[in-house]
Design a protein around this motif. Structure first.
Motif, PDB file in Angstrom:
ATOM      1  N   HIS A  63       5.350 -24.109  19.240  1.00  0.00           N
ATOM      2  CA  HIS A  63       5.616 -23.801  17.726  1.00  0.00           C
ATOM      3  C   HIS A  63       4.821 -22.517  17.135  1.00  0.00           C
ATOM      4  CE1 HIS A  63       2.574 -26.746  17.607  1.00  0.00           C
ATOM      5  NE2 HIS A  63       2.296 -26.401  16.328  1.00  0.00           N
ATOM      6  N   TYR A  64       5.176 -22.266  15.936  1.00  0.00           N
ATOM      7  CA  TYR A  64       4.549 -21.464  15.238  1.00  0.00           C
ATOM      8  C   TYR A  64       4.200 -22.098  14.015  1.00  0.00           C
ATOM      9  CZ  TYR A  64       8.347 -20.935  11.749  1.00  0.00           C
ATOM     10  OH  TYR A  64       9.290 -21.073  10.483  1.00  0.00           O
ATOM     11  N   HIS A  65       3.144 -21.426  13.504  1.00  0.00           N
ATOM     12  CA  HIS A  65       2.436 -21.818  12.408  1.00  0.00           C
ATOM     13  C   HIS A  65       2.347 -20.668  11.245  1.00  0.00           C
ATOM     14  CE1 HIS A  65       0.746 -25.921  12.554  1.00  0.00           C
ATOM     15  NE2 HIS A  65       0.346 -25.270  13.983  1.00  0.00           N
ATOM     16  N   ASN A  66       2.693 -20.837   9.888  1.00  0.00           N
ATOM     17  CA  ASN A  66       2.725 -19.923   9.125  1.00  0.00           C
ATOM     18  C   ASN A  66       1.256 -19.844   8.524  1.00  0.00           C
ATOM     19  OD1 ASN A  66       5.237 -18.526   8.888  1.00  0.00           O
ATOM     20  ND2 ASN A  66       6.063 -20.122   7.604  1.00  0.00           N
ATOM     21  N   PRO A  67       0.438 -18.980   7.876  1.00  0.00           N
ATOM     22  CA  PRO A  67      -0.754 -19.075   7.478  1.00  0.00           C
ATOM     23  C   PRO A  67      -0.910 -20.593   6.900  1.00  0.00           C
ATOM     24  CG  PRO A  67       0.217 -16.970   6.738  1.00  0.00           C
ATOM     25  CD  PRO A  67       1.326 -17.823   7.134  1.00  0.00           C
ATOM     26  N   HIS A  68      -2.144 -21.170   7.260  1.00  0.00           N
ATOM     27  CA  HIS A  68      -2.349 -22.649   6.769  1.00  0.00           C
ATOM     28  C   HIS A  68      -3.876 -23.026   6.816  1.00  0.00           C
ATOM     29  CE1 HIS A  68      -2.407 -22.368  11.171  1.00  0.00           C
ATOM     30  NE2 HIS A  68      -2.982 -23.480  11.354  1.00  0.00           N
ATOM     31  N   VAL A  69      -4.038 -24.064   6.320  1.00  0.00           N
ATOM     32  CA  VAL A  69      -5.397 -24.676   6.253  1.00  0.00           C
ATOM     33  C   VAL A  69      -5.220 -26.016   7.138  1.00  0.00           C
ATOM     34  CG1 VAL A  69      -7.390 -25.648   5.110  1.00  0.00           C
ATOM     35  CG2 VAL A  69      -6.362 -23.546   4.349  1.00  0.00           C
ATOM     36  N   GLY A  70      -6.038 -26.418   7.847  1.00  0.00           N
ATOM     37  CA  GLY A  70      -6.026 -27.774   8.283  1.00  0.00           C
ATOM     38  C   GLY A  70      -7.421 -28.509   8.242  1.00  0.00           C
ATOM     39  N   TYR A  71      -6.954 -29.866   8.395  1.00  0.00           N
ATOM     40  CA  TYR A  71      -8.166 -30.789   8.471  1.00  0.00           C
ATOM     41  C   TYR A  71      -7.964 -32.014   9.444  1.00  0.00           C
ATOM     42  CZ  TYR A  71     -11.639 -34.130   7.042  1.00  0.00           C
ATOM     43  OH  TYR A  71     -12.824 -35.044   6.936  1.00  0.00           O
ATOM     44  N   SER A 104       1.130 -19.229  17.301  1.00  0.00           N
ATOM     45  CA  SER A 104       1.911 -20.140  18.036  1.00  0.00           C
ATOM     46  C   SER A 104       1.089 -20.869  19.159  1.00  0.00           C
ATOM     47  CB  SER A 104       3.309 -19.360  18.419  1.00  0.00           C
ATOM     48  OG  SER A 104       2.689 -18.403  19.408  1.00  0.00           O
ATOM     49  N   HIS A 105       1.432 -21.921  19.380  1.00  0.00           N
ATOM     50  CA  HIS A 105       0.815 -22.388  20.469  1.00  0.00           C
ATOM     51  C   HIS A 105       1.555 -23.915  20.838  1.00  0.00           C
ATOM     52  CE1 HIS A 105      -1.779 -24.656  17.134  1.00  0.00           C
ATOM     53  NE2 HIS A 105      -0.787 -25.561  17.515  1.00  0.00           N
ATOM     54  N   GLU A 106       0.971 -24.394  22.044  1.00  0.00           N
ATOM     55  CA  GLU A 106       1.272 -25.574  22.360  1.00  0.00           C
ATOM     56  C   GLU A 106       0.181 -26.534  22.543  1.00  0.00           C
ATOM     57  OE1 GLU A 106       4.411 -26.483  25.462  1.00  0.00           O
ATOM     58  OE2 GLU A 106       2.862 -27.440  26.633  1.00  0.00           O
ATOM     59  N   VAL A 107       0.144 -27.857  22.227  1.00  0.00           N
ATOM     60  CA  VAL A 107      -0.997 -28.626  22.432  1.00  0.00           C
ATOM     61  C   VAL A 107      -0.602 -29.928  23.005  1.00  0.00           C
ATOM     62  CG1 VAL A 107      -2.221 -27.578  20.456  1.00  0.00           C
ATOM     63  CG2 VAL A 107      -0.926 -29.570  20.112  1.00  0.00           C
TER      64      VAL A 107
END
Length: 123
Positions: A63-71, A104-107
């Motif tokens: 999947h893709y991610h738009n600009p983001h912050v994660g915790y 984008s990545h898969e985990v």
């Protein structure tokens, strides 16, 4: 008549160079084996906040991610596939991360504990 001889090949080149690959899903749309892993906690014009939960042996399809912050609310060990290759990383509880560009990545959670993340995406 000569012009039409060139138009057909040009149109064919344009058609074959169009992006016929389906666009990747965003993190909410992506799941794992047809099951959702993320839920919306908040959504407005400026921000979307997702909570994503990964028990052991559960992942997140490409999947893709738009600009983001994660915790990271609760960490675990993950196998990550992205443009740089495949690697395994320990993601600790309390870890924060950010990206200012589309990625984008898969985990896959290869650890023995359930991992939980908050993802805050800019609109």
């Amino acid at each position: 008549m000569r012009l039409s001889r060139y138009i057909v090949p040009i149109l064919l080149i344009i058609l074959f160079n169009c992006n016929d690959k389906p666009q990747l899903p965003d993190p909410l749309e992506a799941g794992w084996k047809n099951k959702n892993v993320c839920e919306v906690l908040e959504e407005n014009k400026a921000l979307r906040v997702l909570k994503c939960t990964f028990p052991p042996n559960i992942g997140h399809e490409l999947h893709y991610h738009n600009p983001h912050v994660g915790y990271t609310i609760s960490g675990s060990k993950f196998r990550i596939k992205d443009a740089t290759g495949v690697r395994e990383v320990n993601v600790p509880t309390g870890y924060s991360f950010s990206n200012d560009k589309k990625t984008s990545h898969e985990v896959l959670n290869v650890g023995d504990s359930t991992a939980v993340f908050l993802i805050m995406e800019y609109r």
